[in-house]
Write a protein that holds these residues in place. Structure first.
Motif, PDB file in Angstrom:
ATOM      1  N   GLN A  12       0.804  -1.219   0.000  1.00 48.65           N
ATOM      2  CA  GLN A  12       0.000   0.000   0.000  1.00 48.65           C
ATOM      3  C   GLN A  12       0.841   1.276   0.000  1.00 48.65           C
ATOM      4  OE1 GLN A  12      -3.301  -0.061   2.946  1.00 48.65           O
ATOM      5  NE2 GLN A  12      -2.791  -2.211   3.205  1.00 48.65           N
ATOM      6  N   LEU A  13       2.146   1.136  -0.083  1.00 56.99           N
ATOM      7  CA  LEU A  13       2.987   2.325  -0.135  1.00 56.99           C
ATOM      8  C   LEU A  13       2.595   3.183  -1.332  1.00 56.99           C
ATOM      9  CD1 LEU A  13       6.566   0.944   0.685  1.00 56.99           C
ATOM     10  CD2 LEU A  13       5.121   2.376   2.132  1.00 56.99           C
ATOM     11  N   GLY A  14       2.532   4.485  -1.113  1.00 55.22           N
ATOM     12  CA  GLY A  14       2.124   5.395  -2.172  1.00 55.22           C
ATOM     13  C   GLY A  14       3.293   5.868  -3.014  1.00 55.22           C
ATOM     14  N   ASP A  15       3.168   7.074  -3.528  1.00 60.10           N
ATOM     15  CA  ASP A  15       4.195   7.633  -4.403  1.00 60.10           C
ATOM     16  C   ASP A  15       5.523   7.813  -3.680  1.00 60.10           C
ATOM     17  OD1 ASP A  15       2.325   7.793  -6.414  1.00 60.10           O
ATOM     18  OD2 ASP A  15       1.794   9.878  -5.985  1.00 60.10           O
ATOM     19  N   ILE A  16       6.588   7.729  -4.448  1.00 61.56           N
ATOM     20  CA  ILE A  16       7.928   8.020  -3.943  1.00 61.56           C
ATOM     21  C   ILE A  16       8.390   9.302  -4.619  1.00 61.56           C
ATOM     22  CG2 ILE A  16      10.292   7.200  -3.685  1.00 61.56           C
ATOM     23  CD1 ILE A  16       9.265   4.357  -3.991  1.00 61.56           C
ATOM     24  N   ILE A  17       8.678  10.319  -3.826  1.00 61.83           N
ATOM     25  CA  ILE A  17       9.035  11.636  -4.350  1.00 61.83           C
ATOM     26  C   ILE A  17      10.488  11.937  -4.013  1.00 61.83           C
ATOM     27  CG2 ILE A  17       8.485  14.100  -4.322  1.00 61.83           C
ATOM     28  CD1 ILE A  17       5.677  13.213  -3.258  1.00 61.83           C
ATOM     29  N   VAL A  18      11.248  12.336  -5.010  1.00 63.36           N
ATOM     30  CA  VAL A  18      12.668  12.640  -4.821  1.00 63.36           C
ATOM     31  C   VAL A  18      12.908  14.130  -5.044  1.00 63.36           C
ATOM     32  CG1 VAL A  18      15.025  12.197  -5.615  1.00 63.36           C
ATOM     33  CG2 VAL A  18      13.354  10.330  -5.567  1.00 63.36           C
ATOM     34  N   ARG A  19      13.640  14.752  -4.134  1.00 59.08           N
ATOM     35  CA  ARG A  19      14.051  16.145  -4.284  1.00 59.08           C
ATOM     36  C   ARG A  19      15.556  16.214  -4.095  1.00 59.08           C
ATOM     37  NH1 ARG A  19       9.997  19.965  -3.701  1.00 59.08           N
ATOM     38  NH2 ARG A  19      11.653  21.377  -4.410  1.00 59.08           N
ATOM     39  N   SER A  20      16.232  16.925  -4.975  1.00 57.71           N
ATOM     40  CA  SER A  20      17.695  17.026  -4.913  1.00 57.71           C
ATOM     41  C   SER A  20      18.139  18.459  -4.626  1.00 57.71           C
ATOM     42  CB  SER A  20      18.305  16.539  -6.232  1.00 57.71           C
ATOM     43  OG  SER A  20      17.802  17.298  -7.314  1.00 57.71           O
ATOM     44  N   ASN A  21      19.463  18.646  -4.557  1.00 54.44           N
ATOM     45  CA  ASN A  21      20.063  19.961  -4.305  1.00 54.44           C
ATOM     46  C   ASN A  21      19.552  20.570  -2.996  1.00 54.44           C
ATOM     47  OD1 ASN A  21      21.622  22.289  -4.751  1.00 54.44           O
ATOM     48  ND2 ASN A  21      19.947  23.325  -5.816  1.00 54.44           N
ATOM     49  N   LEU A  22      19.738  19.834  -1.908  1.00 54.75           N
ATOM     50  CA  LEU A  22      19.303  20.291  -0.589  1.00 54.75           C
ATOM     51  C   LEU A  22      20.498  20.571   0.312  1.00 54.75           C
ATOM     52  CD1 LEU A  22      16.448  17.704   0.057  1.00 54.75           C
ATOM     53  CD2 LEU A  22      16.290  19.912  -1.101  1.00 54.75           C
ATOM     54  N   THR A  23      20.272  21.410   1.306  1.00 59.75           N
ATOM     55  CA  THR A  23      21.301  21.720   2.296  1.00 59.75           C
ATOM     56  C   THR A  23      20.723  21.527   3.691  1.00 59.75           C
ATOM     57  OG1 THR A  23      22.345  23.332   0.830  1.00 59.75           O
ATOM     58  CG2 THR A  23      22.910  23.458   3.161  1.00 59.75           C
ATOM     59  N   ASP A  24      21.512  20.943   4.558  1.00 59.04           N
ATOM     60  CA  ASP A  24      21.102  20.620   5.922  1.00 59.04           C
ATOM     61  C   ASP A  24      21.817  21.560   6.897  1.00 59.04           C
ATOM     62  OD1 ASP A  24      20.345  19.439   8.285  1.00 59.04           O
ATOM     63  OD2 ASP A  24      21.404  17.560   7.944  1.00 59.04           O
ATOM     64  N   GLY A  75      11.754  -1.114  -4.780  1.00 53.87           N
ATOM     65  CA  GLY A  75      11.699  -2.568  -4.679  1.00 53.87           C
ATOM     66  C   GLY A  75      10.845  -3.044  -3.521  1.00 53.87           C
ATOM     67  N   LEU A  76      10.750  -2.243  -2.440  1.00 53.04           N
ATOM     68  CA  LEU A  76       9.920  -2.611  -1.307  1.00 53.04           C
ATOM     69  C   LEU A  76       8.453  -2.710  -1.726  1.00 53.04           C
ATOM     70  CD1 LEU A  76      11.336  -0.495   1.673  1.00 53.04           C
ATOM     71  CD2 LEU A  76      11.298  -2.981   1.475  1.00 53.04           C
ATOM     72  N   LYS A  77       8.016  -1.787  -2.565  1.00 54.02           N
ATOM     73  CA  LYS A  77       6.628  -1.825  -3.035  1.00 54.02           C
ATOM     74  C   LYS A  77       6.364  -3.095  -3.836  1.00 54.02           C
ATOM     75  CE  LYS A  77       4.655   1.801  -4.633  1.00 54.02           C
ATOM     76  NZ  LYS A  77       4.302   3.007  -5.433  1.00 54.02           N
ATOM     77  N   THR A  78       7.328  -3.489  -4.649  1.00 52.83           N
ATOM     78  CA  THR A  78       7.179  -4.702  -5.454  1.00 52.83           C
ATOM     79  C   THR A  78       7.156  -5.936  -4.570  1.00 52.83           C
ATOM     80  OG1 THR A  78       8.341  -3.655  -7.303  1.00 52.83           O
ATOM     81  CG2 THR A  78       8.160  -6.052  -7.330  1.00 52.83           C
ATOM     82  N   SER A  79       8.049  -5.974  -3.561  1.00 47.97           N
ATOM     83  CA  SER A  79       8.126  -7.154  -2.691  1.00 47.97           C
ATOM     84  C   SER A  79       6.848  -7.346  -1.893  1.00 47.97           C
ATOM     85  CB  SER A  79       9.322  -7.027  -1.736  1.00 47.97           C
ATOM     86  OG  SER A  79       9.139  -5.956  -0.818  1.00 47.97           O
ATOM     87  N   GLY A  80       6.140  -6.245  -1.606  1.00 47.39           N
ATOM     88  CA  GLY A  80       4.900  -6.359  -0.843  1.00 47.39           C
ATOM     89  C   GLY A  80       3.861  -7.198  -1.546  1.00 47.39           C
ATOM     90  N   LYS A  81       3.876  -7.222  -2.876  1.00 49.19           N
ATOM     91  CA  LYS A  81       2.903  -8.009  -3.633  1.00 49.19           C
ATOM     92  C   LYS A  81       3.088  -9.497  -3.404  1.00 49.19           C
ATOM     93  CE  LYS A  81       2.789  -4.554  -7.345  1.00 49.19           C
ATOM     94  NZ  LYS A  81       3.048  -4.291  -8.782  1.00 49.19           N
ATOM     95  N   TYR A  82       4.328  -9.901  -3.114  1.00 46.41           N
ATOM     96  CA  TYR A  82       4.611 -11.332  -2.966  1.00 46.41           C
ATOM     97  C   TYR A  82       4.525 -11.793  -1.516  1.00 46.41           C
ATOM     98  CZ  TYR A  82       6.396 -10.439  -7.641  1.00 46.41           C
ATOM     99  OH  TYR A  82       6.504 -10.066  -8.943  1.00 46.41           O
TER     100      TYR A  82
END
Length: 224
Positions: free
Chosen positions: A78-90, A215-222
């Motif tokens: 049931q995991l939803g979208d995976i969103i990636v954001r780059s060029n960040l500063t901590d 890959g975690l989302k895919t493994s959940g199906k099995y």
């Protein structure tokens, strides 16, 4: 009256690491029995022989394995979208009497920019801020009188949309973090809300981390 089997189940259910190791058959059951014996005896309020705990563990193993894989699989599926954001500063700053005003001034400048990445976590002694790299000069200007503890650039954020049931499943975050740890992904920061989970990683790790989480989302199906 609580039985030995019920006490053993109570102990194991709140130990996701141990439950998984038992279900995979990678730990010695007698050793586990010795380890949890004091807790079991405390629950049933009388001395319990190690053999009785071993027997209870053996009886619950099939159910434990099925339950663990089914629950994990259902949630991962049931995991939803995976969103990636780059060029960040901590940034990490020491907490002060004026730091709230700094954050307020910074947010006021960002209010019209819907594409900006901004997370704020206030701890007991320090506050952490992860922001889009383009706002580095703005942060420096507003926080120039604050004590900077740590700063790191060239970071990326990966955000997972979580199923509502995650808050009721012991060890759910462990299932995610263990896969990243096994692949040597260094997590710089973790930020979460009720239904979102964000990890901050180095730019060079973002592709591998994204592949693992996908890959975690895919493994959940099995597993479900």
């Amino acid at each position: 009256m609580i039985t030995v089997a019920q006490a053993v189940e109570t102990v194991i259910k709140v130990k996701p690491f141990l439950a998984e190791a038992l279900s995979e058959g990678i730990v010695n059951i007698s050793s586990v029995a010795r380890k949890i014996q004091p807790q079991v005896e405390k629950i049933v309020q009388k001395p319990i022989k190690e053999g009785a705990i071993v027997m209870a563990l053996n009886r619950m193993l099939p159910q434990l394995s099925d339950s663990l894989h089914t629950n994990v699989g259902a949630l991962l599926n049931q995991l939803g979208d995976i969103i990636v954001r780059s060029n960040l500063t901590d940034f990490t700053f020491r907490n002060s009497n004026t730091i709230f005003q700094c954050h307020t001034a910074l947010m006021n400048e960002m209010v019209d920019n819907q594409d900006v990445f901004y997370t704020l976590v206030r701890g007991v002694f320090e506050s952490n801020l992860v922001v889009s790299g383009s706002y580095e000069p703005t942060v420096e200007a507003h926080f120039k009188n604050e004590e900077l503890i740590w700063r790191s650039s060239n970071l990326s954020a990966i955000t997972l949309k979580l199923p509502a049931g995650n808050i009721h499943f012991t060890g759910f975050y462990y299932q995610i973090l263990k896969m990243l740890a096994w692949d040597g992904i260094n997590i710089k920061e973790v930020v979460s809300t009720t239904n979102e989970f964000t990890i901050i990683v180095n730019d060079e790790d973002v592709d591998r981390a994204f592949s693992i989480l996908k890959g975690l989302k895919t493994s959940g199906k099995y597993l479900s």
